[in-house]
Design a protein around this motif. Structure first.
Motif, PDB file in Angstrom:
ATOM      1  N   GLN A   1      37.270   6.303 -29.357  1.00 38.08           N
ATOM      2  CA  GLN A   1      35.908   6.422 -28.837  1.00 38.08           C
ATOM      3  C   GLN A   1      35.515   7.735 -27.811  1.00 38.08           C
ATOM      4  OE1 GLN A   1      33.703   4.305 -29.568  1.00 38.08           O
ATOM      5  NE2 GLN A   1      31.798   4.496 -28.138  1.00 38.08           N
ATOM      6  N   SER A   2      36.713   8.148 -27.156  1.00 40.84           N
ATOM      7  CA  SER A   2      36.301   9.210 -26.443  1.00 40.84           C
ATOM      8  C   SER A   2      36.030  10.468 -27.286  1.00 40.84           C
ATOM      9  CB  SER A   2      37.501   9.607 -25.445  1.00 40.84           C
ATOM     10  OG  SER A   2      37.704   8.447 -24.283  1.00 40.84           O
ATOM     11  N   VAL A   3      36.692  10.601 -28.353  1.00 45.46           N
ATOM     12  CA  VAL A   3      36.587  11.773 -29.303  1.00 45.46           C
ATOM     13  C   VAL A   3      35.009  11.684 -29.819  1.00 45.46           C
ATOM     14  CG1 VAL A   3      37.451  12.766 -31.289  1.00 45.46           C
ATOM     15  CG2 VAL A   3      39.162  11.857 -29.611  1.00 45.46           C
ATOM     16  N   TYR A   4      34.737  10.451 -30.155  1.00 42.09           N
ATOM     17  CA  TYR A   4      33.457  10.386 -30.819  1.00 42.09           C
ATOM     18  C   TYR A   4      32.294  10.685 -29.952  1.00 42.09           C
ATOM     19  CZ  TYR A   4      29.716   7.803 -32.671  1.00 42.09           C
ATOM     20  OH  TYR A   4      28.162   7.568 -33.152  1.00 42.09           O
ATOM     21  N   LEU A   5      32.323  10.127 -28.463  1.00 45.17           N
ATOM     22  CA  LEU A   5      31.694  10.421 -27.527  1.00 45.17           C
ATOM     23  C   LEU A   5      31.442  11.895 -27.085  1.00 45.17           C
ATOM     24  CD1 LEU A   5      31.680   7.462 -25.006  1.00 45.17           C
ATOM     25  CD2 LEU A   5      29.942   7.859 -26.657  1.00 45.17           C
ATOM     26  N   SER A   6      32.653  12.585 -27.180  1.00 43.23           N
ATOM     27  CA  SER A   6      32.550  14.055 -26.907  1.00 43.23           C
ATOM     28  C   SER A   6      32.017  14.870 -27.936  1.00 43.23           C
ATOM     29  CB  SER A   6      34.060  14.612 -26.961  1.00 43.23           C
ATOM     30  OG  SER A   6      34.560  14.624 -28.041  1.00 43.23           O
ATOM     31  N   LEU A   7      31.566  14.310 -28.917  1.00 42.50           N
ATOM     32  CA  LEU A   7      30.823  15.142 -30.087  1.00 42.50           C
ATOM     33  C   LEU A   7      29.188  14.620 -30.025  1.00 42.50           C
ATOM     34  CD1 LEU A   7      33.350  14.983 -32.756  1.00 42.50           C
ATOM     35  CD2 LEU A   7      33.003  17.000 -31.425  1.00 42.50           C
ATOM     36  N   HIS A   8      28.659  13.938 -28.971  1.00 43.49           N
ATOM     37  CA  HIS A   8      27.603  13.476 -28.843  1.00 43.49           C
ATOM     38  C   HIS A   8      27.133  13.778 -27.503  1.00 43.49           C
ATOM     39  CE1 HIS A   8      29.035  11.480 -32.658  1.00 43.49           C
ATOM     40  NE2 HIS A   8      27.726  11.381 -32.863  1.00 43.49           N
ATOM     41  N   GLU A   9      25.740  13.551 -27.563  1.00 45.01           N
ATOM     42  CA  GLU A   9      24.904  13.315 -26.062  1.00 45.01           C
ATOM     43  C   GLU A   9      24.524  12.130 -26.097  1.00 45.01           C
ATOM     44  OE1 GLU A   9      21.016  15.452 -23.935  1.00 45.01           O
ATOM     45  OE2 GLU A   9      21.615  16.127 -26.123  1.00 45.01           O
ATOM     46  N   THR A  10      24.645  11.508 -24.865  1.00 48.83           N
ATOM     47  CA  THR A  10      24.319  10.191 -24.463  1.00 48.83           C
ATOM     48  C   THR A  10      23.224   9.996 -23.447  1.00 48.83           C
ATOM     49  OG1 THR A  10      26.012  10.079 -22.859  1.00 48.83           O
ATOM     50  CG2 THR A  10      26.678   9.487 -25.227  1.00 48.83           C
ATOM     51  N   ASP A  11      22.674   8.816 -23.322  1.00 51.39           N
ATOM     52  CA  ASP A  11      21.613   8.746 -22.568  1.00 51.39           C
ATOM     53  C   ASP A  11      22.169   7.939 -21.243  1.00 51.39           C
ATOM     54  OD1 ASP A  11      22.371   5.874 -22.981  1.00 51.39           O
ATOM     55  OD2 ASP A  11      20.516   5.701 -24.337  1.00 51.39           O
ATOM     56  N   PRO A  12      21.420   7.749 -20.253  1.00 54.39           N
ATOM     57  CA  PRO A  12      22.168   7.012 -18.915  1.00 54.39           C
ATOM     58  C   PRO A  12      22.765   5.808 -19.240  1.00 54.39           C
ATOM     59  CG  PRO A  12      19.990   7.985 -18.462  1.00 54.39           C
ATOM     60  CD  PRO A  12      20.182   8.123 -20.050  1.00 54.39           C
ATOM     61  N   ARG A  13      22.449   5.198 -20.043  1.00 55.45           N
ATOM     62  CA  ARG A  13      23.118   3.763 -20.552  1.00 55.45           C
ATOM     63  C   ARG A  13      24.412   3.872 -21.312  1.00 55.45           C
ATOM     64  NH1 ARG A  13      18.570  -0.707 -21.915  1.00 55.45           N
ATOM     65  NH2 ARG A  13      20.349  -1.687 -21.444  1.00 55.45           N
ATOM     66  N   GLY A  14      24.526   5.123 -21.658  1.00 54.48           N
ATOM     67  CA  GLY A  14      26.074   5.546 -22.371  1.00 54.48           C
ATOM     68  C   GLY A  14      25.787   5.246 -23.954  1.00 54.48           C
ATOM     69  N   ARG A  15      24.509   5.094 -24.302  1.00 57.86           N
ATOM     70  CA  ARG A  15      24.230   4.974 -25.942  1.00 57.86           C
ATOM     71  C   ARG A  15      23.997   6.396 -26.387  1.00 57.86           C
ATOM     72  NH1 ARG A  15      19.172   1.105 -25.623  1.00 57.86           N
ATOM     73  NH2 ARG A  15      18.320   2.733 -24.307  1.00 57.86           N
ATOM     74  N   VAL A  16      24.694   6.628 -27.549  1.00 55.10           N
ATOM     75  CA  VAL A  16      24.643   7.984 -28.309  1.00 55.10           C
ATOM     76  C   VAL A  16      23.059   8.221 -28.626  1.00 55.10           C
ATOM     77  CG1 VAL A  16      25.349   9.134 -30.319  1.00 55.10           C
ATOM     78  CG2 VAL A  16      26.921   7.369 -29.229  1.00 55.10           C
ATOM     79  N   ALA A  17      22.751   9.351 -28.303  1.00 56.24           N
ATOM     80  CA  ALA A  17      21.351   9.835 -28.487  1.00 56.24           C
ATOM     81  C   ALA A  17      21.239  10.802 -29.776  1.00 56.24           C
ATOM     82  CB  ALA A  17      20.844  10.506 -26.993  1.00 56.24           C
ATOM     83  N   SER A  18      22.238  11.622 -29.598  1.00 57.38           N
ATOM     84  CA  SER A  18      22.450  12.682 -30.607  1.00 57.38           C
ATOM     85  C   SER A  18      23.538  13.445 -30.996  1.00 57.38           C
ATOM     86  CB  SER A  18      21.224  13.937 -30.565  1.00 57.38           C
ATOM     87  OG  SER A  18      21.650  14.525 -29.172  1.00 57.38           O
ATOM     88  N   PHE A  19      23.805  13.810 -32.175  1.00 65.78           N
ATOM     89  CA  PHE A  19      25.441  14.635 -32.517  1.00 65.78           C
ATOM     90  C   PHE A  19      25.010  15.968 -31.831  1.00 65.78           C
ATOM     91  CE2 PHE A  19      27.485  17.365 -35.178  1.00 65.78           C
ATOM     92  CZ  PHE A  19      28.855  16.534 -34.832  1.00 65.78           C
ATOM     93  N   VAL A  20      25.974  16.661 -31.143  1.00 63.18           N
ATOM     94  CA  VAL A  20      25.968  17.985 -30.690  1.00 63.18           C
ATOM     95  C   VAL A  20      26.820  18.593 -30.964  1.00 63.18           C
ATOM     96  CG1 VAL A  20      24.328  17.344 -28.633  1.00 63.18           C
ATOM     97  CG2 VAL A  20      26.907  17.093 -28.381  1.00 63.18           C
ATOM     98  N   GLY A  21      27.927  18.233 -31.681  1.00 68.21           N
ATOM     99  CA  GLY A  21      29.159  19.153 -32.385  1.00 68.21           C
ATOM    100  C   GLY A  21      30.142  19.261 -31.053  1.00 68.21           C
ATOM    101  N   LEU A  22      30.335  20.623 -30.958  1.00 69.07           N
ATOM    102  CA  LEU A  22      31.243  20.943 -29.969  1.00 69.07           C
ATOM    103  C   LEU A  22      30.544  21.878 -28.614  1.00 69.07           C
ATOM    104  CD1 LEU A  22      33.749  23.210 -32.257  1.00 69.07           C
ATOM    105  CD2 LEU A  22      33.884  20.887 -31.189  1.00 69.07           C
ATOM    106  N   ASP A  23      29.193  21.622 -28.557  1.00 65.88           N
ATOM    107  CA  ASP A  23      28.497  21.819 -27.410  1.00 65.88           C
ATOM    108  C   ASP A  23      28.777  21.486 -25.970  1.00 65.88           C
ATOM    109  OD1 ASP A  23      27.029  23.148 -29.126  1.00 65.88           O
ATOM    110  OD2 ASP A  23      25.047  21.975 -29.211  1.00 65.88           O
TER     111      ASP A  23
END
Length: 316
Positions: free
Chosen positions: A56-78
């Motif tokens: 889950q940490s690897v998955y979240l590290s590749l995404h931008e999340t909102d303040p509630r922790g939900r995935v907002a968009s894929f940002v890759g290695l940004d």
């Protein structure tokens, strides 16, 4: 007739060998399956509390999340690019490295000294062994609260002792020059119990005949300890070093309670920086990326230690 009987016996012997082989194979598979049945509860717990959070940490590290922790968009290695281009990351890495240098060698040397002094069988040594082992039973929170009282600028015991010798009081936790050193002092004391127990156990595993042989050969206590006991103790020291460095890189509780990363980010180690990004600023993607970077750093550091220092460890 004899030839015919031998020819008839050969197929029967072959069938018996095949039957035994099948029986052994079936027994082996049964034993392996039984082993996995007993391992299943542990594997389930590891999967829930270790492997799933890692994925889950690897998955979240590749995404931008909102303040509630939900995935907002894929940002890759940004997120990783933002970390490695941030001055705060390198400052936190520097603080973590300095914190490790202040705590690990000091903690191991002090524990080794106390273990060597209390290793003998003189009367009353059990009391000292009990006292030196006490910090291992205290939690990080309890230890931090005790030392917060000791560090108190006006009623703390440390400043009171300084006043007895005519020295000015020290702002232990609010002065950037003293904050990291103060937290390091508390961490050395907190880890002393574990290091002491492990090193004392290593000393007690050394056969008494070695000490007797060294005395017969005219070797003094210091020479015996340095040239004979330390090589035999090297596996234990190596283990304590690895565990202590990993623990130093993961230190969080005492810093959160005593200084909260301050003053002026003087105690802002990597784990506390990760905590602030994820749970204070609600940037869970960046926090997860920092967790992955920290994991890789600890892994590489451990591999380097095994490659560089294990050759000097004597297991026999």
């Amino acid at each position: 007739m004899h030839t015919i009987k031998k020819d008839l016996q050969l197929p029967s012997q072959t069938l018996k060998l095949q039957g035994k082989t099948r029986t052994l194979t079936a027994a082996k598979w049964t034993e392996t399956a039984l082993g996995y049945v007993f391992l299943f509860p542990s594997l389930l717990l590891f999967g829930i509390f270790l492997f799933y959070p890692l994925v889950q940490s690897v998955y979240l590290s590749l995404h931008e999340t909102d303040p509630r922790g939900r995935v907002a968009s894929f940002v890759g290695l940004d997120n990783f690019v933002a970390i490695f281009t941030s001055e705060r990351f390198y400052k936190s890495l520097e603080v973590t490295g300095l914190f490790t240098l202040l705590t690990v060698p000091t903690g191991i040397a002090l524990a080794l000294l106390l273990a060597a002094l209390t290793h003998n069988h003189l009367k009353g040594m059990r009391i000292f062994q009990f006292v030196f082992s006490l910090p291992v039973v205290l939690s990080v929170g309890t230890s931090a609260v005790i030392w917060m009282m000791l560090f108190h600028p006006s009623v703390g015991m440390l400043n009171y002792m300084l006043s007895l010798v005519g020295l000015e009081p020290v702002a232990w936790l609010t002065d950037p020059r003293w904050a990291l050193l103060s937290v390091s002092m508390m961490t050395v004391w907190m880890n002393l119990g574990f290091n002491y127990i492990v090193l004392l156990s290593g000393l007690q595993s050394v056969p008494e005949e070695i000490y007797d042989s060294a005395k017969i050969d005219g070797s003094g206590p210091f020479r015996t300890f340095v040239q004979i006991i330390m090589p035999l103790l090297s596996p234990t020291v190596f283990f304590v070093t690895i565990v202590s460095i990993i623990g130093a890189f993961q230190s969080f509780g005492q810093i959160h309670i005593l200084t909260k990363g301050g003053p002026v980010n003087a105690t802002d180690v990597l784990v506390y920086s990760l905590y602030q990004d994820a749970f204070i600023n609600f940037r869970f993607g960046t926090g997860s990326a920092q967790a992955i970077v920290l994991f890789v750093l600890i892994l590489l550091l451990t591999v380097v230690q095994f490659k560089a220092f294990e050759r000097n460890v004597h297991y026999q």
